[in-house]
Design a protein around this motif. Structure first.
Motif, short mmCIF file in Angstrom:
data_model
loop_
_atom_site.label_atom_id
_atom_site.label_comp_id
_atom_site.label_asym_id
_atom_site.label_seq_id
_atom_site.Cartn_x
_atom_site.Cartn_y
_atom_site.Cartn_z
N ASP A 66 0.87 -1.17 0.00
CA ASP A 66 0.00 0.00 0.00
C ASP A 66 0.91 1.23 0.00
OD1 ASP A 66 -1.72 2.08 0.51
OD2 ASP A 66 -2.93 0.96 1.95
N PRO A 67 0.97 1.95 -1.13
CA PRO A 67 1.97 3.03 -1.27
C PRO A 67 1.90 4.10 -0.18
CG PRO A 67 1.05 2.48 -3.39
CD PRO A 67 0.25 1.70 -2.37
N ARG A 68 0.71 4.34 0.38
CA ARG A 68 0.62 5.33 1.46
C ARG A 68 -0.06 4.73 2.69
NH1 ARG A 68 1.90 10.45 -0.33
NH2 ARG A 68 1.56 10.89 -2.54
N SER A 72 -1.10 6.95 6.63
CA SER A 72 -1.68 7.67 5.48
C SER A 72 -0.64 8.48 4.71
CB SER A 72 -2.81 8.61 5.92
OG SER A 72 -3.87 7.86 6.41
N SER A 73 0.62 8.05 4.80
CA SER A 73 1.63 8.85 4.10
C SER A 73 2.82 8.06 3.56
CB SER A 73 2.15 9.96 5.03
OG SER A 73 2.83 9.39 6.13
N ALA A 74 3.14 6.94 4.19
CA ALA A 74 4.38 6.25 3.83
C ALA A 74 4.09 4.85 3.26
CB ALA A 74 5.28 6.14 5.06
N PRO A 75 5.00 4.34 2.43
CA PRO A 75 4.81 3.00 1.85
C PRO A 75 4.73 1.92 2.92
CG PRO A 75 6.55 4.18 0.70
CD PRO A 75 6.23 4.99 1.90
N TYR A 76 3.77 1.04 2.78
CA TYR A 76 3.55 -0.02 3.75
C TYR A 76 3.52 -1.37 3.05
CZ TYR A 76 1.21 -2.77 7.38
OH TYR A 76 0.90 -3.74 8.30
N THR A 103 7.19 2.07 -4.81
CA THR A 103 6.70 3.12 -3.92
C THR A 103 7.71 4.24 -3.71
OG1 THR A 103 7.47 1.86 -1.99
CG2 THR A 103 5.18 1.52 -2.66
N VAL A 106 6.71 7.92 -3.55
CA VAL A 106 6.00 8.50 -2.40
C VAL A 106 6.93 9.42 -1.61
CG1 VAL A 106 4.75 7.98 -0.25
CG2 VAL A 106 4.47 6.50 -2.26
N ARG A 108 8.72 8.80 1.14
CA ARG A 108 8.75 8.62 2.61
C ARG A 108 9.42 7.30 2.94
NH1 ARG A 108 5.73 12.11 6.33
NH2 ARG A 108 5.04 13.78 4.97
N TYR A 110 10.12 3.54 4.14
CA TYR A 110 9.38 2.29 3.92
C TYR A 110 9.06 1.64 5.27
CZ TYR A 110 11.54 3.07 -0.63
OH TYR A 110 11.96 3.63 -1.81
#
Ligand SMILES: CC(C)(COP(=O)(O)OP(=O)(O)OC[C@H]1O[C@@H](n2cnc3c(N)ncnc32)[C@H](O)[C@@H]1OP(=O)(O)O)[C@@H](O)C(=O)NCCC(=O)NCCS
Length: 158
Positions: A66-68, A72-76, A103, A106, A108, A110
């Motif tokens: 999940d890219p954010r 709600s901001s960083a690749p997961y 990702t 993004v 941010r 990982y």
């Protein structure tokens, strides 16, 4: 072993679910084959980002990202699993590299969660630059602590 990556399709969902169910996390978390296959298929259907690795002509592993998805901001990295028969041959490394490549935009760090008992996976992530950044006791299951691991994005302005 050379791994080839491609997007997951609905027809891969059952085989990917089987790989995850057979792993220690699948057993400790009580993953159920049919419901995990449905979860993966539903994630694909709703535009989720899932990809598989093929090695030796067959499906060897997969990842769901999940890219954010982190804060709600960083690749997961939501889920990664490699068929037990080909572990230790570079498939997980290829999937992890794909997560980071897909990702990178993004911008941010990982992020991922790994269970306290999953020491092999923790060592795997550490070898790839992830550091332990926190602990969430009883987060997903009572009695299991989830460890937050983060890989800093080196040398970039934030
Ligand atoms: C964690 C996981 C994805 C790593 O995948 P992998 O294909 O084994 O990873 P790689 O082969 O790229 O690297 C594994 C490392 O462990 C070593 N290794 C050797 N034998 C191994 C084995 N039987 N199983 C795992 N790793 C092994 C490899 O040499 C390699 O070391 P290196 O990084 O120093 O080269 C995989 O073990 C797995 O699917 N585990 C079960 C599901 C799981 O726990 N997922 C993580 C949830 S957070």
């Amino acid at each position: 072993m050379k791994a080839t990556l491609r997007p997951m399709t609905a027809t891969d969902a059952a085989a990917c679910a089987a790989i995850a169910c057979a792993s220690e996390i699948g057993q400790r978390y009580g993953f159920e084959l049919g419901s995990l296959a449905k979860t993966l298929a539903a994630a694909l259907e709703s535009g989720g980002e899932l990809f598989v690795a093929e090695a030796g002509g067959r499906l060897a592993g997969f990842a769901w990202i999940d890219p954010r998805g982190a804060f709600s901001s960083a690749p997961y990295l939501r889920l990664i699993a490699v068929d037990e028969s080909v572990r230790g041959s570079g498939v997980g490394t290829a999937l992890l590299a794909e997560f980071e490549a897909r990702t990178a935009w993004v911008g941010r760090d990982y992020c991922l969660l790994v269970s306290d008992f999953n020491v092999a996976a923790q060592a795997f992530y550490e070898r790839h630059g992830y550091l332990k950044a926190g602990a969430l006791p009883d987060f997903a299951r009572p009695g299991i602590t989830e460890i937050l691991m983060v890989k800093r994005r080196a040398g970039e302005d934030r």
